[in-house]
Design an enzyme around this catalytic site. Structure first.
Site, PDB file in Angstrom:
ATOM      1  CB  SER A  47       5.951   2.905   0.178  1.00 11.98           C
ATOM      2  OG  SER A  47       5.902   3.829  -0.887  1.00 11.98           O
ATOM      3  N   GLY A  94       0.808  -1.211   0.000  1.00 18.01           N
ATOM      4  CA  GLY A  94       0.000   0.000   0.000  1.00 18.01           C
ATOM      5  C   GLY A  94       0.836   1.253   0.000  1.00 18.01           C
ATOM      6  CG  ASP A 124      -5.919  10.108   7.085  1.00 20.64           C
ATOM      7  OD1 ASP A 124      -6.979  10.445   6.508  1.00 20.64           O
ATOM      8  OD2 ASP A 124      -4.984   9.523   6.501  1.00 20.64           O
TER       9      ASP A 124
END
Length: 963
Positions: A682, A676, A801
């Site tokens: 990363s 992902g 988030d």
């Protein structure tokens, strides 16, 4: 010596004398019998037969039924004056047991037979059909079985037929329609099936039809509209379906209309109040009726009881109650009375000022939005019950609430009330139940609550209350249940509270900031069933006085700072079913008495400092029933995984790891290991050479991207403050240089095999589907993690988030919140961001972030609301369908107005296995979507508190598990 003639004469005379004596006896007996029936031998013998079949006569009412009296003078018997024939047999409520003799059918002049409220059993004799003069047949409240005899139609003059509260089976005979003079038919509370025969509409004389609590099935026949004289129509709990025929609403003489607890659909006619002006009771609760509640109901000026609860009524509540001066009870709960554009749904309160007889006002779970008006002071001083819970009421609780001095129940739970609890609440001295839980009340608990001397149950949990627990609660001498959980209370437990012998149900003080030791007065609560003091700052040893609380079935002391050993006095708690003393500083050996309790079903000793062997008997014989995680000095027992700690101690938290080791672990950060990416990093799957860890996830920061370095620092600082089962576990961080001399920063997490919630919802390659129970459980886990971050960390943390990609699932499908790259520690410099910096992800970030507002816990709540709706509906907030003003939030909100189940992701409903479960499942779906909608409103102050979210999701989860 007498001559032979003399002897013959004497013998003859003696014979004659004996004969005359015998004849005299016969005549006397005949005269007695004659006195009993005066020639009406048929009635006399029928009554003797009736008596002979009575097996128990507790009040001796049949003792007068003997030869000494004429049967017309026997108890319960009435006769005609001319012919001395039995016209009435009235023996109701005499405790008689036995069966009904068929010879009663020979009482051919009988007009009334009343044997109600006894214990007759067997079948109803069909011979009763011969009683052509009978006008009133009362056999209710007995134990009759079998069917209703068809030949009762032979009682052609019958006006009242009472067969209610028996065990009758079969259907209503169609021959009943031949009883052309029948005015009352009472057959309620039997086991009759076969529906309501339409042919009954032929009995145009019908005035009262009471058929409730029979499993009839079928629909309400339109032909019943022929009953123009009908005043009472009761067919509740009859498994009826379909619409209520319009012809029923033309029965203008109706006084009592009760069709509760069926499956009736459709809407009510707008003119119902004009069509049925004589209504005194309108009871249509527990159906599936839709549309608005007609305002014309206000024209039913004689209405005393209005029960329309648990339907699907919608639209604003606009009934003008001021015309209903005789109204006693208004029960409209479990509907959706919110006006779509306005937030003044409570204006109807103003119209209740003329309702001086009002005793019950029940409007919980109606989606009402607005403030509680000051006009609440105008409600009747007769008002006993006020239920407004599970709505969206906001603002403060008016001090005028103290004027409702007749209240015994005040339930305002699960709303958005703010401000202080008014001290005027202490004026409600008849109050027995007070529910203010799951709101946003703040400030101190008023001392005046101690004036409520009749209080039985007090619920103040899930608010923002602070300060000390008032010692005045010790004046509530009838208190048997108290919940103050999920607040901000501090100080010690007042000993006055623990000296209430009435406290027998529960005492829940969990999730506060209470401190000190458990007072020794706890010993006085020897009748208490549940005690929860978890997640506070209690310290010292666990008092031996707890051993006196011998009625405890639940004891939770987890999440405190208790030290020392488990006192041996706890061995007295032999009825304990659940014991949780995890997350303390307890030491010593695990007492053997814990293994001897047969009642113990759950035991949590994890995260302490126990030593020695783990027992293997009792609760310890079931690995799923106990936990001893995080006790490094324990050995033995059933399963190693129940003993090993889930995290290393704080001083060994970070594993030493280098860039070279991470390069090797990820096969050179190969694309084959890439799982992902996001804007800052990363993510690679890797295998780390470690005794403690095998598979890991390595997050490599893209330091060339603006903000990545700050994200790394924020995440490291966040992890330094976090330790929770629903937060992804970090193994280490690496800040070094790579082999080319470039800066290298990475974070290493534990690998969770079931991936992210996003992949499970949206990846076509994923074959694992989430059912409803799993989805709610995941949402509960995420909400619990947020509650921890916002309210339990030493420094409050905003995640920033929250989205499905950042929710990872372990082997047991337990959810873990990860990726704290946007995290902010409130009250530190890390919370300062530039006005041009955008936080979060499009679709999940709250609208205020787009205009430069700083990150807040309320922003996380918004993101959680969107995440919840995505998990339940299966649609991303960025889905192509959401355009032209339609958003995921609005889509879900509109579904609440219509039919929620239609928008739920199809894979979620596999839990629904039977039709019986369908309604409960839909209730859970509605409640869950309401949480998502409430969390994702645009206005930050109106978003639901995370403590309430956790509580509600746990409640929904418990409900689903009970199906």
């Amino acid at each position: 010596m007498k001559s032979p003639q003399a002897i013959i004469h004497l013998s003859f005379s003696s014979s004659i004398s004996f004969l005359f004596y015998g004849l005299a006896i016969i005549c006397l007996t005949s005269a007695t019998i004659s006195a009993s029936y005066s020639g009406n031998e048929t009635d006399y013998l029928a009554l003797l037969s009736f008596k002979s079949m009575i097996t128990h006569d507790p009040y001796q009412v049949l003792t007068s039924w003997n030869h000494s009296f004429h049967f017309c003078d026997w108890s319960g018997i009435s006769c005609g004056k001319r012919h001395k024939r039995v016209t009435a047999l009235r023996l109701g409520s005499q405790g008689l047991e036995g069966s009904l003799s068929p010879h009663v059918g020979n009482l051919s002049f009988l007009r009334e037979l009343d044997l109600g409220n006894n214990s007759f059993q067997g079948t109803i004799p069909h011979e009763l059909g011969r009683l052509s003069r009978l006008r009133r047949l009362v056999l209710h409240t007995n134990k009759y079985s079998g069917v209703i005899p068809t030949n009762l139609s032979g009682c052609s003059n019958l006006e009242e037929l009472w067969l209610a509260e028996n065990k009758l089976v079969g259907s209503i005979p169609k021959e009943t329609s031949l009883l052309s003079k029948l005015t009352s038919l009472a057959i309620y509370n039997n086991k009759l099936t076969g529906g309501i025969p339409p042919i009954l509409g032929n009995i145009t004389s019908m005035e009262r039809f009471s058929a409730a609590e029979n499993p009839f099935g079928g629909s309400i026949p339109d032909t019943l509209g022929h009953w123009k004289s009908l005043t009472v129509f009761q067919s509740g709990d009859c498994n009826l379906y379909g619409r209520i025929p319009h012809s029923i609403f033309n029965l203008s003489l109706l006084v009592n209309l009760s069709l509760a607890d069926n499956h009736l659909t459709g809407s009510l006619p707008s003119e119902i109040g004009n069509q049925l002006p004589n209504l005194e009771l309108l009871q249509l609760r527990d159906n599936e009726l839709t549309g608005v509640l007609p305002p014309s109901i206000s024209n039913c000026s004689k209405l005393g009881i209005l029960e329309m609860s648990q339907n699907n009524f919608s639209g604003k509540l606009t009934v003008d109650f001021s015309k209903l001066r005789d109204i006693n009870s208004i029960r409209l709960q479990d509907n959706n009375f919110h006006g779509r554009r306005e937030a003044d749904d409570m204006r109807f309160i103003d119209s209740l000022k003329n309702c001086t007889k009002l005793v019950d006002l029940v409007l919980d779970n109606c989606n009402l939005i607005g403030v509680l008006p000051i006009s609440i002071v105008n409600l009747s001083n007769q008002l006993s019950s006020l239920y407004l819970g599970h709505n969206q009421l906001f603002g403060s609780l008016p001090s005028s609430i103290g004027s409702l001095v007749g209240l015994t129940t005040l339930d305002l739970e699960n709303n958005r009330f703010k401000g202080r609890i008014p001290s005027t609440i202490g004026k409600l001295q008849k109050l027995q139940r007070l529910g203010l839980n799951r709101n946003q009340f703040s400030g101190h608990i008023p001392d005046a609550i101690g004036n409520l001397s009749l209080l039985n149950d007090l619920y103040l949990s899930s608010n923002k209350l602070e300060g000390h627990i008032p010692s005045s609660l010790g004046n509530c001498k009838k208190l048997n249940g108290l919940s103050l959980a999920y607040n901000r209370l501090s100080g010690n437990i007042p000993k006055q509270l623990l000296q209430l012998p009435s406290l027998t149900y529960f005492l829940d003080l969990s999730y506060n900031s209470l401190s000190g030791s458990i007072p020794p007065e706890i010993k006085d609560l020897n009748m208490l069933s549940e005690l929860d003091l978890s997640h506070n700052n209690f310290s010292g040893t666990i008092t031996s006085s707890l051993g006196n609380c011998i009625s405890l079935i639940l004891l939770n002391l987890s999440g405190n700072i208790f030290q020392g050993i488990i006192p041996s006095s706890l061995s007295s708690l032999r009825g304990l079913g659940s014991l949780d003393i995890s997350q303390n500083n307890l030491s010593g050996k695990i007492p053997q008495f814990l293994a001897k309790w047969n009642s113990l079903e759950f035991l949590n000793l994890s995260f302490n400092d126990f030593e020695g062997e783990v027992p293997v008997l009792g609760v310890f014989a079931n690995a799923s029933a106990f936990s001893v995680l995080g006790n490094n000095k324990l050995c033995g027992g059933l399963k190693k995984r129940n003993i090993q700690p889930s995290q290393s101690s704080d001083n060994e938290w970070f594993l030493k790891v280098s860039y070279k080791e991470l390069l090797k672990a990820t096969n050179g950060f190969s694309t084959a290991n890439l799982i992902g990416e996001d804007g800052f990093a990363s993510f690679y799957k890797g295998i780390l050479d470690s005794d403690d860890y095998n598979f890991v996830v390595v997050k490599v920061l893209h330091l060339q991207n603006r903000g990545a370095h700050k994200s790394f620092i924020a995440e490291c600082e966040a992890w330094r403050n976090i330790r929770h089962r629903n937060v992804l576990k970090i193994i280490t961080s690496c800040s070094s240089i790579d082999f080319q001399g470039n800066d290298f920063k990475a974070l290493v997490y534990e690998f969770l095999p079931n991936g992210s919630v996003h992949d499970l919802l949206h990846s076509s390659a994923n074959t694992l589907k989430l059912n409803l129970l799993q989805r709610i459980s995941i949402l509960r886990d995420v909400a619990t993690a947020l509650d921890y971050l916002h309210n339990c960390c030493q420094t409050k943390i905003v995640h920033g988030d929250l989205k499905p990609r950042n929710i990872l699932l372990d082997n047991d499908m337990v959810a873990h919140v990860g990726n704290f790259g946007f995290a902010r520690l409130l009250g530190t410099d890390l919370n300062k961001n530039s006005s041009t910096e955008v936080n979060g992800t499009i679709g999940y970030a709250p609208p205020e972030y787009s205009i430069g507002s700083e990150m807040t816990t309320s922003g996380d709540i918004y993101s959680f609301g969107i995440l919840l709706l995505e998990v339940m509906i299966g649609k991303k907030p960025t889905d192509n369908m959401f355009n032209d003003g339609l958003s995921l939030h609005k889509f879900a909100y509109m579904a609440l107005q219509d039919h929620v189940i239609d928008v739920i992701d199809g894979d979620a409903i596999v839990l629904q296995s039977t039709e019986a479960n369908a309604k409960k499942v839909e209730e859970c779906l509605v409640a869950t979507i309401k949480i998502g909608v409430s969390c994702s409103v645009d206005s930050p102050p109106q978003r639901m508190d995370i403590e309430i979210v956790v509580y509600e999701l746990q409640r929904i989860l418990d409900m689903l598990r009970s199906i």
